[in-house]
Design a protein around this motif. Structure first.
Motif, PDB file in Angstrom:
ATOM      1  N   ALA A 201       0.830  -1.216   0.000  1.00  0.00           N
ATOM      2  CA  ALA A 201       0.000   0.000   0.000  1.00  0.00           C
ATOM      3  C   ALA A 201       0.859   1.259   0.000  1.00  0.00           C
ATOM      4  O   ALA A 201       1.952   1.284   0.581  1.00  0.00           O
ATOM      5  CB  ALA A 201      -0.920   0.002   1.219  1.00  0.00           C
ATOM      6  N   GLU A 202       0.346   2.303  -0.641  1.00  0.00           N
ATOM      7  CA  GLU A 202       1.039   3.598  -0.655  1.00  0.00           C
ATOM      8  C   GLU A 202       1.002   4.253   0.719  1.00  0.00           C
ATOM      9  O   GLU A 202       1.979   4.829   1.168  1.00  0.00           O
ATOM     10  CB  GLU A 202       0.388   4.528  -1.683  1.00  0.00           C
ATOM     11  CG  GLU A 202       0.686   4.179  -3.123  1.00  0.00           C
ATOM     12  CD  GLU A 202       2.152   4.340  -3.463  1.00  0.00           C
ATOM     13  OE1 GLU A 202       2.774   5.318  -2.997  1.00  0.00           O
ATOM     14  OE2 GLU A 202       2.688   3.469  -4.179  1.00  0.00           O
ATOM     15  N   ARG A 203      -0.163   4.179   1.393  1.00  0.00           N
ATOM     16  CA  ARG A 203      -0.323   4.774   2.724  1.00  0.00           C
ATOM     17  C   ARG A 203      -0.843   3.715   3.676  1.00  0.00           C
ATOM     18  O   ARG A 203      -1.730   2.944   3.333  1.00  0.00           O
ATOM     19  CB  ARG A 203      -1.292   5.965   2.686  1.00  0.00           C
ATOM     20  CG  ARG A 203      -0.817   7.139   1.838  1.00  0.00           C
ATOM     21  CD  ARG A 203      -1.745   8.339   2.026  1.00  0.00           C
ATOM     22  NE  ARG A 203      -1.292   9.494   1.283  1.00  0.00           N
ATOM     23  CZ  ARG A 203      -1.792   9.889   0.111  1.00  0.00           C
ATOM     24  NH1 ARG A 203      -2.769   9.203  -0.433  1.00  0.00           N
ATOM     25  NH2 ARG A 203      -1.327  10.964  -0.494  1.00  0.00           N
ATOM     26  N   VAL A 204      -0.282   3.713   4.887  1.00  0.00           N
ATOM     27  CA  VAL A 204      -0.612   2.683   5.873  1.00  0.00           C
ATOM     28  C   VAL A 204      -1.136   3.347   7.141  1.00  0.00           C
ATOM     29  O   VAL A 204      -0.526   4.303   7.655  1.00  0.00           O
ATOM     30  CB  VAL A 204       0.618   1.818   6.200  1.00  0.00           C
ATOM     31  CG1 VAL A 204       0.274   0.774   7.267  1.00  0.00           C
ATOM     32  CG2 VAL A 204       1.143   1.151   4.942  1.00  0.00           C
ATOM     33  N   TYR A 205      -2.252   2.824   7.650  1.00  0.00           N
ATOM     34  CA  TYR A 205      -2.870   3.352   8.864  1.00  0.00           C
ATOM     35  C   TYR A 205      -3.088   2.194   9.839  1.00  0.00           C
ATOM     36  O   TYR A 205      -3.552   1.120   9.441  1.00  0.00           O
ATOM     37  CB  TYR A 205      -4.226   4.001   8.557  1.00  0.00           C
ATOM     38  CG  TYR A 205      -4.161   5.063   7.487  1.00  0.00           C
ATOM     39  CD1 TYR A 205      -4.016   6.414   7.823  1.00  0.00           C
ATOM     40  CD2 TYR A 205      -4.249   4.719   6.137  1.00  0.00           C
ATOM     41  CE1 TYR A 205      -3.957   7.388   6.838  1.00  0.00           C
ATOM     42  CE2 TYR A 205      -4.185   5.683   5.150  1.00  0.00           C
ATOM     43  CZ  TYR A 205      -4.033   7.026   5.498  1.00  0.00           C
ATOM     44  OH  TYR A 205      -3.961   7.980   4.519  1.00  0.00           O
ATOM     45  N   VAL A 206      -2.773   2.427  11.087  1.00  0.00           N
ATOM     46  CA  VAL A 206      -3.065   1.465  12.147  1.00  0.00           C
ATOM     47  C   VAL A 206      -4.174   2.048  13.011  1.00  0.00           C
ATOM     48  O   VAL A 206      -4.029   3.162  13.537  1.00  0.00           O
ATOM     49  CB  VAL A 206      -1.817   1.168  12.997  1.00  0.00           C
ATOM     50  CG1 VAL A 206      -2.169   0.239  14.159  1.00  0.00           C
ATOM     51  CG2 VAL A 206      -0.723   0.545  12.138  1.00  0.00           C
ATOM     52  N   LEU A 207      -5.276   1.330  13.134  1.00  0.00           N
ATOM     53  CA  LEU A 207      -6.430   1.795  13.909  1.00  0.00           C
ATOM     54  C   LEU A 207      -6.394   1.123  15.281  1.00  0.00           C
ATOM     55  O   LEU A 207      -6.488  -0.106  15.374  1.00  0.00           O
ATOM     56  CB  LEU A 207      -7.747   1.458  13.196  1.00  0.00           C
ATOM     57  CG  LEU A 207      -7.863   1.854  11.715  1.00  0.00           C
ATOM     58  CD1 LEU A 207      -9.299   1.641  11.232  1.00  0.00           C
ATOM     59  CD2 LEU A 207      -7.416   3.277  11.474  1.00  0.00           C
ATOM     60  N   ALA A 208      -6.262   1.922  16.338  1.00  0.00           N
ATOM     61  CA  ALA A 208      -6.147   1.357  17.688  1.00  0.00           C
ATOM     62  C   ALA A 208      -6.678   2.352  18.704  1.00  0.00           C
ATOM     63  O   ALA A 208      -6.222   3.497  18.753  1.00  0.00           O
ATOM     64  CB  ALA A 208      -4.690   1.025  18.006  1.00  0.00           C
ATOM     65  N   HIS A 209      -7.651   1.909  19.524  1.00  0.00           N
ATOM     66  CA  HIS A 209      -8.177   2.817  20.543  1.00  0.00           C
ATOM     67  C   HIS A 209      -7.165   2.985  21.679  1.00  0.00           C
ATOM     68  O   HIS A 209      -6.167   2.257  21.778  1.00  0.00           O
ATOM     69  CB  HIS A 209      -9.535   2.342  21.041  1.00  0.00           C
ATOM     70  CG  HIS A 209      -9.531   1.041  21.760  1.00  0.00           C
ATOM     71  ND1 HIS A 209      -9.183   0.929  23.090  1.00  0.00           N
ATOM     72  CD2 HIS A 209      -9.850  -0.210  21.347  1.00  0.00           C
ATOM     73  CE1 HIS A 209      -9.291  -0.331  23.465  1.00  0.00           C
ATOM     74  NE2 HIS A 209      -9.688  -1.043  22.433  1.00  0.00           N
ATOM     75  N   TRP A 228       3.995   5.658   8.439  1.00  0.00           N
ATOM     76  CA  TRP A 228       2.623   5.211   8.651  1.00  0.00           C
ATOM     77  C   TRP A 228       1.933   6.137   9.634  1.00  0.00           C
ATOM     78  O   TRP A 228       2.563   6.984  10.263  1.00  0.00           O
ATOM     79  CB  TRP A 228       2.566   3.758   9.108  1.00  0.00           C
ATOM     80  CG  TRP A 228       3.323   3.411  10.356  1.00  0.00           C
ATOM     81  CD1 TRP A 228       4.656   3.169  10.468  1.00  0.00           C
ATOM     82  CD2 TRP A 228       2.780   3.237  11.675  1.00  0.00           C
ATOM     83  NE1 TRP A 228       4.991   2.855  11.767  1.00  0.00           N
ATOM     84  CE2 TRP A 228       3.859   2.881  12.525  1.00  0.00           C
ATOM     85  CE3 TRP A 228       1.494   3.325  12.209  1.00  0.00           C
ATOM     86  CZ2 TRP A 228       3.676   2.637  13.886  1.00  0.00           C
ATOM     87  CZ3 TRP A 228       1.317   3.071  13.564  1.00  0.00           C
ATOM     88  CH2 TRP A 228       2.398   2.732  14.381  1.00  0.00           C
ATOM     89  N   THR A 229       0.620   5.970   9.729  1.00  0.00           N
ATOM     90  CA  THR A 229      -0.199   6.851  10.564  1.00  0.00           C
ATOM     91  C   THR A 229      -0.953   6.033  11.599  1.00  0.00           C
ATOM     92  O   THR A 229      -1.570   5.023  11.265  1.00  0.00           O
ATOM     93  CB  THR A 229      -1.204   7.628   9.694  1.00  0.00           C
ATOM     94  OG1 THR A 229      -0.498   8.426   8.740  1.00  0.00           O
ATOM     95  CG2 THR A 229      -2.081   8.539  10.557  1.00  0.00           C
ATOM     96  N   LEU A 230      -0.891   6.479  12.838  1.00  0.00           N
ATOM     97  CA  LEU A 230      -1.689   5.902  13.913  1.00  0.00           C
ATOM     98  C   LEU A 230      -2.989   6.694  14.027  1.00  0.00           C
ATOM     99  O   LEU A 230      -2.965   7.916  14.162  1.00  0.00           O
ATOM    100  CB  LEU A 230      -0.924   5.964  15.231  1.00  0.00           C
ATOM    101  CG  LEU A 230      -1.703   5.577  16.498  1.00  0.00           C
ATOM    102  CD1 LEU A 230      -2.079   4.102  16.463  1.00  0.00           C
ATOM    103  CD2 LEU A 230      -0.896   5.904  17.751  1.00  0.00           C
ATOM    104  N   VAL A 231      -4.126   5.997  13.975  1.00  0.00           N
ATOM    105  CA  VAL A 231      -5.425   6.635  14.180  1.00  0.00           C
ATOM    106  C   VAL A 231      -5.984   6.094  15.496  1.00  0.00           C
ATOM    107  O   VAL A 231      -6.265   4.906  15.617  1.00  0.00           O
ATOM    108  CB  VAL A 231      -6.398   6.349  13.022  1.00  0.00           C
ATOM    109  CG1 VAL A 231      -7.675   7.183  13.195  1.00  0.00           C
ATOM    110  CG2 VAL A 231      -5.752   6.654  11.675  1.00  0.00           C
ATOM    111  N   THR A 232      -6.122   6.973  16.470  1.00  0.00           N
ATOM    112  CA  THR A 232      -6.589   6.569  17.786  1.00  0.00           C
ATOM    113  C   THR A 232      -7.673   7.532  18.251  1.00  0.00           C
ATOM    114  O   THR A 232      -8.204   8.303  17.449  1.00  0.00           O
ATOM    115  CB  THR A 232      -5.404   6.494  18.780  1.00  0.00           C
ATOM    116  OG1 THR A 232      -5.848   5.923  20.010  1.00  0.00           O
ATOM    117  CG2 THR A 232      -4.768   7.849  19.008  1.00  0.00           C
TER     118      THR A 232
END
Length: 276
Positions: A201-209, A228-232
């Motif tokens: 993937a060109e952009r990577v996101y990790v979804l974690a509360h 990469w990007t962390l989405v919390t």
């Protein structure tokens, strides 16, 4: 490092579950208290079930067995929903998107149901169930060995399918996430698969509360080499998030569900947001 007893015991538990604990004397020096004070702290935390005593010190209790996806679905629901809505607004019409397994990823899939001109590939049965009747989504199901606990496919057949595809964005779930070690998972097969997902993937996101930030429930890790990007969510410890930023990892903090619906993250241009 002087601190009150409540804060000190909280910090002892946090250290036990992240970096591990040293002996009584080292803890006493770290907190600038006597060894007998540390022993009393350890005794109390052990009695409360928060630590397990060892010779000369303590450690975190044995990790809980991995829980099934249906058990995790209701945990931290509001936080996961906010994260899913924020992640959905990152996706642009016409993109090719890879969705991992997990309860937060399933909520992301639900947010995408009404979108059009989107190509989605996934290993997750939950995502397939959410999107199988969405007319505007071209859905690819990446088969392989079904892992019952996560309700997702893993193994060489899944990896072979991924090798033939590339994606604009990949959204990964996590059992825990660390600024230095990456994504924590229960099995090596999962870490291998996530590494491959990230590479394709060109952009990577990790979804974690928030409760997963800095959490280390298992001993298997996915190292994410590219940016990469962390989405919390707002429950995440600000100090933990600063550690990610110090490692060059972008961090997006989702607002509560009502706010997340109306305010797209900075990466999204309003005219392109899918959820308007």
């Amino acid at each position: 490092m002087a601190t009150n007893s409540h804060m000190r015991r909280d910090e002892i538990v946090k250290r036990a579950t992240t970096v591990g604990l040293t002996g009584v004397e080292e803890l006493a020096a770290h907190f600038n208290v006597t060894a007998s004070t540390i022993r009393r702290d350890l005794a109390r935390l052990t009695a409360e079930g928060l630590l397990a005593r060892t010779y000369g010190g303590a450690m975190a209790p044995a990790a809980h067995p991995e829980s099934a996806l249906r058990q995790r679905a209701g945990e931290a629901y509001d936080a996961k929903l906010a994260i899913a809505r924020t992640a959905a607004q990152l996706i642009q019409p016409g993109e090719s998107v890879l969705l991992d397994a997990g309860s937060t990823i399933a909520l992301l899939a639900h947010e995408l149901k009404a979108t059009s001109r989107l190509h989605v590939a996934t290993t997750s049965l939950s995502v397939i169930a959410e999107l199988n009747d969405s007319k505007g989504i071209d859905l690819e199901c990446l088969g392989g060995r079904l892992r019952a606990l996560s309700q997702a496919f893993v193994g060489p057949l899944t990896e072979a399918a991924l090798e033939r595809m590339t994606f604009d964005r990949a959204f990964l779930g996590a059992d825990g996430v660390s600024a230095t070690d990456g994504v924590c998972e229960a099995e090596l097969t999962q870490t291998r698969l996530k590494e491959l997902m990230a590479r394709r993937a060109e952009r990577v996101y990790v979804l974690a509360h928030g409760a997963k930030i800095g959490h280390r429930p298992f001993h298997f890790w996915t190292r994410l080499g590219k940016p990469w990007t962390l989405v919390t969510d707002e429950s995440a410890d600000p100090d933990e998030l600063r550690a990610f930023e110090a490692e060059g990892i972008d961090v997006l903090v989702a607002k509560n569900p009502a706010a997340a619906q109306s305010d797209p993250p900075a990466e999204v241009k309003p005219q392109n947001a899918l959820l308007q």
